[in-house]
Design a protein around this motif. Structure first.
Motif, PDB file in Angstrom:
ATOM      1  N   PHE A 170       6.377  -6.138  -4.933  1.00  0.00           N
ATOM      2  CA  PHE A 170       6.316  -4.341  -4.365  1.00  0.00           C
ATOM      3  C   PHE A 170       4.634  -4.086  -4.559  1.00  0.00           C
ATOM      4  N   THR A 171       5.171  -3.368  -6.382  1.00  0.00           N
ATOM      5  CA  THR A 171       3.740  -2.560  -6.499  1.00  0.00           C
ATOM      6  C   THR A 171       2.629  -3.841  -6.943  1.00  0.00           C
ATOM      7  N   THR A 172       2.821  -4.189  -7.169  1.00  0.00           N
ATOM      8  CA  THR A 172       1.597  -5.668  -6.853  1.00  0.00           C
ATOM      9  C   THR A 172       0.681  -5.163  -5.655  1.00  0.00           C
ATOM     10  N   GLN A 173       1.668  -4.932  -4.431  1.00  0.00           N
ATOM     11  CA  GLN A 173       0.281  -5.071  -2.761  1.00  0.00           C
ATOM     12  C   GLN A 173       0.205  -3.534  -2.827  1.00  0.00           C
ATOM     13  N   CYS A 174       1.339  -2.289  -3.342  1.00  0.00           N
ATOM     14  CA  CYS A 174       1.193  -0.830  -3.075  1.00  0.00           C
ATOM     15  C   CYS A 174       0.333  -0.167  -3.828  1.00  0.00           C
ATOM     16  N   LEU A 175      -0.262  -0.336  -4.053  1.00  0.00           N
ATOM     17  CA  LEU A 175      -1.223   0.333  -5.279  1.00  0.00           C
ATOM     18  C   LEU A 175      -1.623   1.780  -4.823  1.00  0.00           C
ATOM     19  N   SER A 176      -1.105   2.906  -5.781  1.00  0.00           N
ATOM     20  CA  SER A 176      -1.053   4.129  -5.260  1.00  0.00           C
ATOM     21  C   SER A 176      -2.687   4.201  -4.838  1.00  0.00           C
ATOM     22  N   GLY A 177      -3.709   3.825  -5.789  1.00  0.00           N
ATOM     23  CA  GLY A 177      -4.814   4.572  -5.021  1.00  0.00           C
ATOM     24  C   GLY A 177      -5.351   4.463  -3.383  1.00  0.00           C
ATOM     25  N   GLU A 178      -4.660   2.981  -2.511  1.00  0.00           N
ATOM     26  CA  GLU A 178      -4.573   2.686  -1.124  1.00  0.00           C
ATOM     27  C   GLU A 178      -3.339   4.271  -0.810  1.00  0.00           C
ATOM     28  N   GLN A 179      -2.943   4.351  -1.011  1.00  0.00           N
ATOM     29  CA  GLN A 179      -1.366   5.583  -0.128  1.00  0.00           C
ATOM     30  C   GLN A 179      -1.757   6.257   0.131  1.00  0.00           C
TER      31      GLN A 179
END
Length: 288
Positions: free
Chosen positions: A164-173
């Protein structure tokens, strides 16, 4: 005197024979012609009769008309409703590969669709093939974007977190991450709850904020009552009534249909909205 007499008789016999042949041949020729003529007339008569029968059949054949939807006579009817329950709330959608290629420019023009949650991953190794395209275009056309992970209770938790964290990047949320909880995965309820709560804490530690939890009303009432008091909930219930949980705890968001329509998306789409006084600011991603 006998010779001339015999000669005349002979000439007369020849003339009679010739005349008889000619008269006998002529009727035969007329009979053949008459037979042919009669045959042709019969064919034409049959053809004309057949043609008339066909023409009559076409005329009397009943015409079947398709039933008309009475809603089409309403000038205010829109087959692609922007908000099925009410347009007085802030609405959003969630998408995955099942919606195919979305026309994000059109979706972005919809003033009622303020946010979108996109499926990023599932379990330990599945990545939604439309996620990268969807998140880039959703940002480009002005929607607030969040990502979600479909939780598999039996899959190693660290492997799920890395996926999940590989795809859900903090900078894109723009919105806090969401965890989709729909199955026990074959575990006993206590084992399942331990696995889920451990994973939620791992996600919270990574992003430094609590994730949103998505589940169905009945699933919550059967398995999660009193377990998720520290987490905001999006509850799915596809009825006209707003969801109420068995422990009567607060619900932040309600997914009110799994068969919504919106211009820019082919087929059905899940739609949700905030309940009560809850609003978009409560699920915003905090960038530290």
């Amino acid at each position: 005197m006998k010779r001339p007499y015999l000669f005349y008789i002979f000439i007369l016999l020849i003339a009679v024979l010739i005349t008889g042949d000619a008269m006998g041949a002529k009727p035969k020729k007329q009979r053949r012609t008459r037979a042919k003529t009669t045959k042709v007339v019969k064919k034409k008569t049959k053809a004309k009769t057949k043609s008339k029968t066909k023409a009559r059949t076409k005329v009397v054949r009943p015409v079947v008309q398709a039933a008309r939807d009475p809603r089409l006579d309403d000038p205010d009817y829109n087959p692609f409703l922007q908000c099925e329950d009410t347009c007085n709330h802030v609405h959003g959608i969630d998408l995955s590969r099942y919606q195919g290629d979305v026309f994000w420019e059109t979706v972005g023009d919809n003033a009622k669709m303020a946010y979108v949650y996109l499926k990023a991953t599932e379990g330990g190794d599945r990545i939604d093939p439309k996620f990268e395209r969807n998140i880039n275009l959703a940002h480009r056309y002005g929607l607030k974007v969040g990502s979600y992970h479909f939780f598999r209770p039996k899959t190693p938790l660290q492997k799920q977190l890395e996926n999940f964290t590989t795809q859900c990047l903090s900078g894109e949320q723009d919105l806090i991450p969401m965890i989709d909880v729909e199955t026990l995965g074959g575990l006993e309820v206590d084992q399942f709850c331990d696995s889920l709560l451990t994973f939620l804490r791992m996600v919270e530690h990574h992003y430094r904020q609590k994730p949103l939890v998505y589940t169905f009303r009945n699933f919550y009432n059967w398995h999660l009552v009193g377990k998720l008091d520290d987490y905001q909930l999006m509850i799915a219930l596809y009825l006209d009534e707003e969801p109420v949980l068995a422990d009567e705890r607060d619900i932040t968001m309600w997914q009110y249909t799994g068969k919504g329509r919106i211009v820019g998306i082919n087929g059905y789409v899940d739609k949700s909205r905030f309940l009560g006084r809850h609003g978009l600011r409560e699920i915003r991603f905090r960038h530290h």
